[in-house]
Motif scaffolding. Structure first.
Motif, PDB file in Angstrom:
ATOM      1  N   ILE A 175       0.816  -1.221   0.000  1.00 49.44           N
ATOM      2  CA  ILE A 175       0.000   0.000   0.000  1.00 49.44           C
ATOM      3  C   ILE A 175       0.845   1.265   0.000  1.00 49.44           C
ATOM      4  O   ILE A 175       0.342   2.351  -0.289  1.00 49.44           O
ATOM      5  N   GLY A 176       2.130   1.181   0.352  1.00 49.25           N
ATOM      6  CA  GLY A 176       2.986   2.355   0.360  1.00 49.25           C
ATOM      7  C   GLY A 176       2.792   3.215   1.605  1.00 49.25           C
ATOM      8  O   GLY A 176       1.890   2.991   2.407  1.00 49.25           O
ATOM      9  N   VAL A 177       3.671   4.204   1.754  1.00 54.43           N
ATOM     10  CA  VAL A 177       3.635   5.114   2.899  1.00 54.43           C
ATOM     11  C   VAL A 177       3.515   6.538   2.383  1.00 54.43           C
ATOM     12  O   VAL A 177       4.296   6.942   1.514  1.00 54.43           O
ATOM     13  N   PRO A 178       2.525   7.331   2.853  1.00 53.92           N
ATOM     14  CA  PRO A 178       2.406   8.727   2.403  1.00 53.92           C
ATOM     15  C   PRO A 178       3.689   9.495   2.653  1.00 53.92           C
ATOM     16  O   PRO A 178       4.402   9.244   3.626  1.00 53.92           O
ATOM     17  N   LYS A 179       3.983  10.445   1.801  1.00 58.36           N
ATOM     18  CA  LYS A 179       5.224  11.214   1.872  1.00 58.36           C
ATOM     19  C   LYS A 179       5.388  11.900   3.237  1.00 58.36           C
ATOM     20  O   LYS A 179       6.459  11.885   3.823  1.00 58.36           O
ATOM     21  N   LYS A 180       4.293  12.457   3.765  1.00 55.84           N
ATOM     22  CA  LYS A 180       4.392  13.221   5.011  1.00 55.84           C
ATOM     23  C   LYS A 180       4.599  12.318   6.234  1.00 55.84           C
ATOM     24  O   LYS A 180       4.906  12.814   7.310  1.00 55.84           O
ATOM     25  N   GLU A 214       2.681   6.299  -2.240  1.00 59.53           N
ATOM     26  CA  GLU A 214       1.416   5.779  -1.743  1.00 59.53           C
ATOM     27  C   GLU A 214       0.680   5.030  -2.849  1.00 59.53           C
ATOM     28  O   GLU A 214       0.486   5.532  -3.955  1.00 59.53           O
ATOM     29  N   GLY A 215       0.315   3.778  -2.534  1.00 57.81           N
ATOM     30  CA  GLY A 215      -0.410   2.940  -3.485  1.00 57.81           C
ATOM     31  C   GLY A 215       0.472   2.162  -4.431  1.00 57.81           C
ATOM     32  O   GLY A 215      -0.023   1.315  -5.198  1.00 57.81           O
ATOM     33  N   SER A 216       1.792   2.398  -4.413  1.00 59.10           N
ATOM     34  CA  SER A 216       2.697   1.742  -5.379  1.00 59.10           C
ATOM     35  C   SER A 216       3.808   0.946  -4.698  1.00 59.10           C
ATOM     36  O   SER A 216       4.775   0.566  -5.364  1.00 59.10           O
ATOM     37  N   GLY A 217       3.726   0.728  -3.401  1.00 62.10           N
ATOM     38  CA  GLY A 217       4.735  -0.071  -2.724  1.00 62.10           C
ATOM     39  C   GLY A 217       5.824   0.754  -2.058  1.00 62.10           C
ATOM     40  O   GLY A 217       5.887   1.985  -2.205  1.00 62.10           O
ATOM     41  N   SER A 218       6.686   0.044  -1.355  1.00 57.91           N
ATOM     42  CA  SER A 218       7.748   0.700  -0.592  1.00 57.91           C
ATOM     43  C   SER A 218       9.032  -0.102  -0.693  1.00 57.91           C
ATOM     44  O   SER A 218       9.010  -1.321  -0.928  1.00 57.91           O
ATOM     45  N   THR A 219      10.164   0.581  -0.509  1.00 59.48           N
ATOM     46  CA  THR A 219      11.454  -0.080  -0.372  1.00 59.48           C
ATOM     47  C   THR A 219      12.137   0.472   0.870  1.00 59.48           C
ATOM     48  O   THR A 219      12.408   1.670   0.958  1.00 59.48           O
ATOM     49  N   PHE A 220      12.347  -0.405   1.840  1.00 57.55           N
ATOM     50  CA  PHE A 220      13.045  -0.022   3.069  1.00 57.55           C
ATOM     51  C   PHE A 220      14.519  -0.381   2.927  1.00 57.55           C
ATOM     52  O   PHE A 220      14.862  -1.482   2.468  1.00 57.55           O
ATOM     53  N   TYR A 221      15.406   0.548   3.306  1.00 53.01           N
ATOM     54  CA  TYR A 221      16.850   0.345   3.231  1.00 53.01           C
ATOM     55  C   TYR A 221      17.450   0.496   4.633  1.00 53.01           C
ATOM     56  O   TYR A 221      16.975   1.278   5.449  1.00 53.01           O
ATOM     57  N   PHE A 222      18.521  -0.267   4.872  1.00 56.57           N
ATOM     58  CA  PHE A 222      19.351   0.012   6.032  1.00 56.57           C
ATOM     59  C   PHE A 222      20.768  -0.445   5.734  1.00 56.57           C
ATOM     60  O   PHE A 222      20.989  -1.345   4.923  1.00 56.57           O
ATOM     61  N   THR A 223      21.726   0.210   6.356  1.00 57.39           N
ATOM     62  CA  THR A 223      23.141  -0.082   6.095  1.00 57.39           C
ATOM     63  C   THR A 223      23.801  -0.642   7.351  1.00 57.39           C
ATOM     64  O   THR A 223      23.367  -0.386   8.477  1.00 57.39           O
ATOM     65  N   LEU A 224      24.900  -1.408   7.103  1.00 52.92           N
ATOM     66  CA  LEU A 224      25.732  -1.945   8.179  1.00 52.92           C
ATOM     67  C   LEU A 224      27.196  -1.829   7.776  1.00 52.92           C
ATOM     68  O   LEU A 224      27.514  -1.960   6.582  1.00 52.92           O
TER      69      LEU A 224
END
Length: 900
Positions: A693-698, A745-755
C-alpha cells in the motif's frame, strides 16, 4: 602436755583473729566446705551489703545462689570449674546480687580455692567488695559522654580537638567531616598543617603559631585559609582555646566558613564605593541623618551650602540646627509623621535654612526614609534669589532620586529637546558602555555606543521622534540587539504638578533569559501534549492489540471443551489459539525491547555471522506466510559465502530483517516481495522491496518514531503495536548504520538500512538458528531432568519429554536440581529454568558444572531478553530456548545433541 596446751592456745588465738577479721571486715566473706557442703557461712558484712538477716535466707547448701544474678552465677560456676582443674592464684570476677529491696548490688569477687596435700580442692573462700557506687558513676560517665558526643556533633561549625605540641587532630565533629570532605578513617595521623594551604601567603601559614599561643591559655581568633581533602581552598574564621578534657590539656578549634561573608563584604564595599561616588558627585546638597536628627553623612555641596566644614557637621550637628525656629515645629511634625506613617508624610516641602554666617536661605527639601532603617536621606536645593521654575525643581529631584536608588532597570533620562542628560550604571551595563563614557554623561557619546547595537537602529530613532511628537504618551515595547539579546523598553513623560512636560525617562530591562524560558516552556508544553496524545493513542491501541488475541485464546479454548467437536474443528481452534498466542508474544517482545532501548540497557553481542545464511533463514522462516497470501517471495545474496561473513550482532540483524519482511507481507495484498543486500565500498546496504500500500510522503519519517502507528490517521486496521520500526531503527543505529524508506502511496515501498562491512573476524564457531525439524524419531532414549517451578510449564515439558526420554526426573528449585544431579550422575539432559526460588538457574548450572561437565544443559526462560542466551552460555549451559517453548525448536535442539 605443755606442747598440746600451747598448741591449743595458739589455735584459739588464730580463731579469735579470724573471727575478728571476718566479722569486722569491710568485704562480705563467704565460705564453703566442699567435703561438708552444709558447712557454709557468710559474715555479717555479706548480709548487711545485701540488706538481709542471716535467718531470712535458707541455710541450705549454696544459699547465696538464690540471690545472685543467674548470668553471673553461670560464669562463676564455669570459672570455678576452670580453676579447679587448673591450679592458679586467686582469681577475680564481677558479680551482681539482688538486694532485699530489689535493687542491683555490684561486687568485685575474689575467689581462693583451698587444696589438700594432693592438690584436690576442699574449700572455697570468697571476698565480695561492693562497687555499686563505682558502677553507677561509670554509667553516669557513659551517659555524660553520650550527651557530650551528641552536642558535639550537632554543632554546625567545624570542631577540632587538637593535641598540644604536635598539632595532631584527635577528634572532630560530623560538621568538620562534611565541610572538609574527610571520613573518620582519615583522622589518624592528620594534623592541622595538613589542612592548611601550603602555598598560602605567610599570614595564612601561622596557624601553628596561633595554636602555640592558645596552648599558653590565650583565646585566639584569626582567619585561616583552609584546604579540603579534595584540594579546594576556602577562607574561614577560627577560634582557638585551651581546654581540659579527661584530665588532659587540649586545644579546641571552632572553624566557620566565611567565604560567602567575604563575598558579601566585597559586594557591599563595591556598592558603598559606587553609592559614595554618586553621593559625592550628585551636584545637590545631600545629607543622611539618624532617627534623632544627627547628621551622619553629608557631601561637599551640603558643607558649601551650610558654611561649616564637614568635620564640624558629621555626628555633631542635627539637621534641625539649620532650621529657622519658626519653621522647626512643622518640619519636626513631618519627621514624626514619616516615622509613623510614611504614606501620609510629605516628601517635598520648603523651609528656611540658617547658614554658619547667620544668613537665611530659602531651601526646597526632598526627604525620604532609607529602606529597612530609621535613617533618612535629604536633598536640599537652594532657591534663594533665583528665578527658578517648579519644572526645574521637579526635574532636579527626579534626577537625584534616580541617581541614589538602586534599580534593576537601566534608566535613561532625556530633556524636552531629546538630549540625553543622564543614565545609571545598569543602563551602561546593558548597553556595554565603557566607564569613561559613563563619566562624560554626554548624550552624543552615549548614543554612538547605543545605536550600533540595535538590530534595527532606524526604527529605534523613528520611535523616539514619534514619542516626542506626542510628549505625554507612554510606551512599552521590545527591542532586539545585534547580539541576540532582547530588551523590554518602557518610556514615560516627566511632568510637574501643572502637567507641564519637561523631559522623558526610559527604562530598559534585559528579558533575554525570560524570553528564552518562555520559548522553551512553550516547546516543552507542546512536546508534552504531543507525547501525551501519542501515549494515549498507544495505550488504546495496546489494549486492542492485547485483548484481541486474548479473545481468540480464551474464546476458542472454551470452545474446545465442547464434546461434539469434530477432529477438523479441534485442529482449526488449536491453530487459532496458536496464532493468537504468537501474536501476543510478538507484542510483549516489542514492549520489552523498546523498554530496554529507552532505559539504555540494550547491549550489543558481536560475533562472526554469515549474512547469506541470515538472509536464507529469514526467507525459509517467512516463506509459508507469504505463500498463504499468494504473493511472490524472493531473496538475492550477492556475495560468495566466504565474503559474506562479517562481525556484527546476529540477533539484532535477524530482528530488523524479520520485522521489515513481516511488515512487507502484512501490507502487501498482491504482487511480490524481494529482499537482499548489495556491497557499497565499506557498507552493506540491505533492502526490502514490496508492492504493497505504500507510505504517504508526510509520514515517511514519522513511522520510525515510538508508537507512531497508533497516530496514523485513516489507516487500515493492521495488527501491531507501532513499535517494530522504532526498534529496527534503534538496532541499526546501535550497529553503526542508518535506516530509511522510499515509497509512493499505493505503489509499494522499499526499506533500506546499512551496516559496516567489518570483516576483521575472530576464530570462533558461528551459531546459526535451528530450523524447526518437527518430531524426529531418530533421537535415542535419554534420562532427562526437568527443572521448573511452574506446574504448567513442568507438565508441558513432561509431555514433550515422553518422545525422547526413557526416564524423566523433576525439580522445583535450583538447590533441589543440584541435589538430584549429585544423586543421579547418569542424567543425559537438563532442561533448566532460569528464574526459580532459593537458587536461580544460572547459579544452579555453575554448581552442577563443578562435578558434572558432560551433562547437556539447555536453559529455558520466560525473560526472553536480548543477551539472555549469552548469559546462559557463560554460566555453563550448552544452549538456550526462550519461553513459550516451540515444540519443534526444542526437538531440533534435542536432535542436535542426541540424534542417532
Amino acid at each position: 602436755m605443755y606442747l598440746k596446751k600451747e598448741l591449743y592456745e595458739l589455735i584459739r588465738t588464730h580463731e579469735s583473729i579470724f573471727d575478728f577479721i571476718q566479722e569486722n571486715a569491710w568485704d562480705g566473706i563467704w565460705y564453703w566446705d566442699l567435703e561438708y557442703p552444709e558447712n557454709e557461712w557468710m559474715n555479717a558484712r555479706f548480709w548487711k551489703v545485701l540488706g538481709y538477716n542471716p535467718d531470712e535466707i535458707s541455710h541450705k547448701s549454696s544459699a547465696w545462689q538464690s540471690i545472685i544474678n543467674q548470668d553471673d552465677l553461670k560464669l562463676a560456676l564455669d570459672n570455678f570449674t576452670k580453676h579447679s582443674e587448673n591450679p592458679d592464684h586467686p582469681y577475680d570476677q564481677i558479680v551482681r546480687y539482688t538486694h532485699k529491696n530489689g535493687s542491683i548490688v555490684w561486687t568485685r569477687c575474689r575467689t581462693m580455692i583451698i587444696r589438700d596435700k594432693n592438690d584436690k580442692p576442699i574449700r572455697v573462700l570468697r571476698a565480695h567488695h561492693e562497687i555499686t557506687e563505682l558502677k553507677q558513676a561509670e554509667e553516669q560517665l557513659a551517659q555524660s559522654e553520650k550527651t557530650y558526643r551528641e552536642i558535639f556533633n550537632c554543632i554546625v561549625d567545624s570542631l577540632f580537638i587538637i593535641e598540644i605540641g604536635t598539632g595532631a587532630i584527635l577528634d572532630v565533629n560530623n560538621s568538620m567531616l562534611k565541610n572538609f570532605g574527610y571520613d573518620r578513617d582519615d583522622l589518624p595521623g592528620l594534623t592541622v598543617a595538613d589542612l592548611s594551604n601550603q602555598e598560602a601567603p605567610p599570614k595564612d601559614k601561622h596557624i601553628v603559631a596561633h595554636i602555640k599561643r592558645a596552648s599558653k591559655g590565650k583565646t585566639v581568633v584569626c582567619e585561616w585559609l583552609c584546604r579540603k581533602k579534595s584540594g579546594d581552598l576556602f577562607r574561614s574564621e577560627i577560634i582557638l582555646q585551651r581546654v581540659n578534657i579527661g584530665g588532659f590539656d587540649r586545644i579546641m578549634a571552632i572553624v566557620r566558613d566565611n567565604t560567602e561573608r567575604k563575598k558579601a563584604e566585597e559586594a557591599l564595599h563595591k556598592s558603598e564605593e559606587r553609592y559614595k561616588a554618586v553621593f559625592e558627585n550628585t551636584g545637590t546638597a545631600t545629607c543622611i541623618h539618624e532617627k534623632d536628627g544627627t547628621i551622619s553623612l553629608a557631601n561637599d555641596k551640603f558643607a558649601e551650602l551650610s558654611g561649616y566644614p564637614l568635620d564640624e557637621i558629621l555626628n555633631k550637628k542635627k539637621w534641625m540646627d539649620f532650621v529657622v525656629p519658626e519653621d522647626l515645629s512643622w518640619t519636626l511634625a513631618q519627621q514624626e509623621l514619616r516615622l509613623k506613617n510614611r504614606e501620609h508624610a510629605l516628601k517635598e516641602f520648603d523651609f528656611r535654612f540658617i547658614c554658619a554666617d547667620k544668613e537665611i536661605r530659602k531651601i526646597s527639601l526632598h526627604i525620604d526614609m532609607i529602606a529597612d532603617t530609621d535613617r533618612s536621606v535629604a536633598s536640599l536645593l537652594d532657591i534663594t534669589g533665583r528665578e527658578q521654575t517648579l519644572n526645574e525643581l521637579k526635574f532636579q529631584n527626579v534626577l537625584l532620586k534616580i541617581q541614589q536608588e538602586v534599580s534593576l532597570d537601566g534608566i535613561l533620562i532625556v530633556d524636552e529637546n531629546d538630549t540625553i542628560i543622564s543614565f545609571n550604571q545598569r543602563f551602561a551595563d546593558i548597553w556595554e558602555i565603557p566607564e569613561n563614557i559613563m563619566a562624560l554623561q554626554s548624550g552624543e557619546k552615549a548614543l554612538q555606543y547605543v545605536i550600533p547595537k540595535l538590530s534595527n537602529p532606524h526604527e529605534f530613532v523613528q520611535r523616539i521622534r514619534d514619542l516626542f511628537k506626542n510628549k505625554h504618551k507612554e510606551s512599552l515595547e521590545e527591542i532586539t540587539l545585534t547580539d541576540g539579546r532582547i530588551l523590554e523598553r518602557y518610556s514615560a513623560p516627566m511632568v510637574d504638578s501643572d502637567d507641564i512636560y519637561f523631559g522623558r525617562i526610559w527604562y530598559y530591562r534585559d528579558i533575554t533569559e525570560k524570553k528564552q524560558t518562555e520559548i522553551e516552556l512553550t516547546k516543552a508544553k507542546e512536546k508534552a501534549e504531543e507525547s501525551d496524545r501519542l501515549k494515549s493513542a498507544f495505550l488504546a491501541n495496546m489494549s486492542h492489540e492485547i485483548r484481541t488475541p486474548m479473545n481468540g485464546i480464551l474464546g476458542f479454548a472454551d470452545l474446545l471443551k465442547k464434546s461434539d467437536l469434530t477432529g477438523e474443528e479441534q485442529q482449526q481452534y488449536i491453530t487459532i489459539i496458536n496464532n493468537s498466542g504468537e501474536r501476543m508474544l510478538n507484542i510483549i517482545n516489542d514492549i520489552v525491547d523498546i523498554s530496554q532501548i529507552e532505559a539504555g540497557l540494550m547491549d550489543l553481542n558481536m560475533s562472526e555471522s554469515n549474512i547469506n545464511e541470515m538472509i536464507e533463514f529469514v526467507y525459509t522462516f517467512l516463506k509459508p506466510e507469504a505463500e498463504r497470501k499468494n504473493i511472490t517471495f524472493s531473496y538475492k545474496p550477492p556475495l560468495p559465502a566466504k565474503e559474506a561473513i562479517i562481525k556484527t550482532d546476529p540477533e539484532k540483524i535477524y530482528a530488523v530483517l524479520t520485522n521489515l519482511v513481516k511488515n512487507a507481507i502484512k501490507y502487501t495484498e498482491k504482487g511480490g516481495i524481494e529482499f537482499g543486500y548489495v556491497l557499497k565500498r565499506d557498507l552493506l546496504e540491505f533492502y526490502v522491496k514490496d508492492t504493497g500500500i505504500g507510505v504517504p510522503k508526510k509520514r515517511q519519517e514519522a513511522i520510525f518514531e515510538r508508537f507512531i502507528q497508533a497516530d496514523i490517521e485513516d489507516r487500515m486496521a493492521y495488527q501491531g503495536a507501532g513499535l517494530g520500526l522504532s526498534i529496527a531503527k534503534a538496532y541499526v543505529e546501535m550497529l553503526g548504520g542508518k535506516i530509511w524508506v522510499e515509497s509512493k502511496e499505493g505503489s509499494g515501498s522499499t526499506f533500506y538500512f546499512t551496516l559496516p562491512y567489518d570483516t576483521e573476524l575472530e576464530k570462533q564457531t558461528i551459531d546459526t538458528p535451528l530450523a524447526g525439524s518437527g518430531r524426529n524419531e531418530n533421537i535415542r532414549n535419554i534420562k532427562t531432568l526437568i527443572v521448573d517451578d511452574d506446574e504448567a510449564s513442568e507438565l508441558f515439558l513432561d509431555e514433550i519429554a515422553k518422545i525422547f526420554s526413557k526416564e524423566t526426573l523433576k525439580a522445583r528449585t535450583g538447590v533441589e536440581a543440584v541435589e538430584v544431579c549429585r544423586d543421579n550422575p547418569d542424567i543425559d539432559l537438563i532442561l533448566m529454568d532460569i528464574r526459580m526460588p532459593e537458587m536461580d538457574g544460572y547459579e544452579a548450572t555453575q554448581q552442577i558444572r563443578k562435578f558434572n561437565k558432560e551433562v547437556i544443559i539447555i536453559a529455558q526462560t520466560a525473560y526472553g531478553l536480548s543477551g539472555d542466551r549469552e548469559k546462559a552460555i557463560q554460566a555453563g549451559c550448552d544452549d538456550y530456548i526462550p519461553k513459550p517453548i516451540d515444540n519443534d525448536k526444542l526437538l531440533a535442539l534435542i536432535q542436535k545433541y542426541f540424534g542417532r
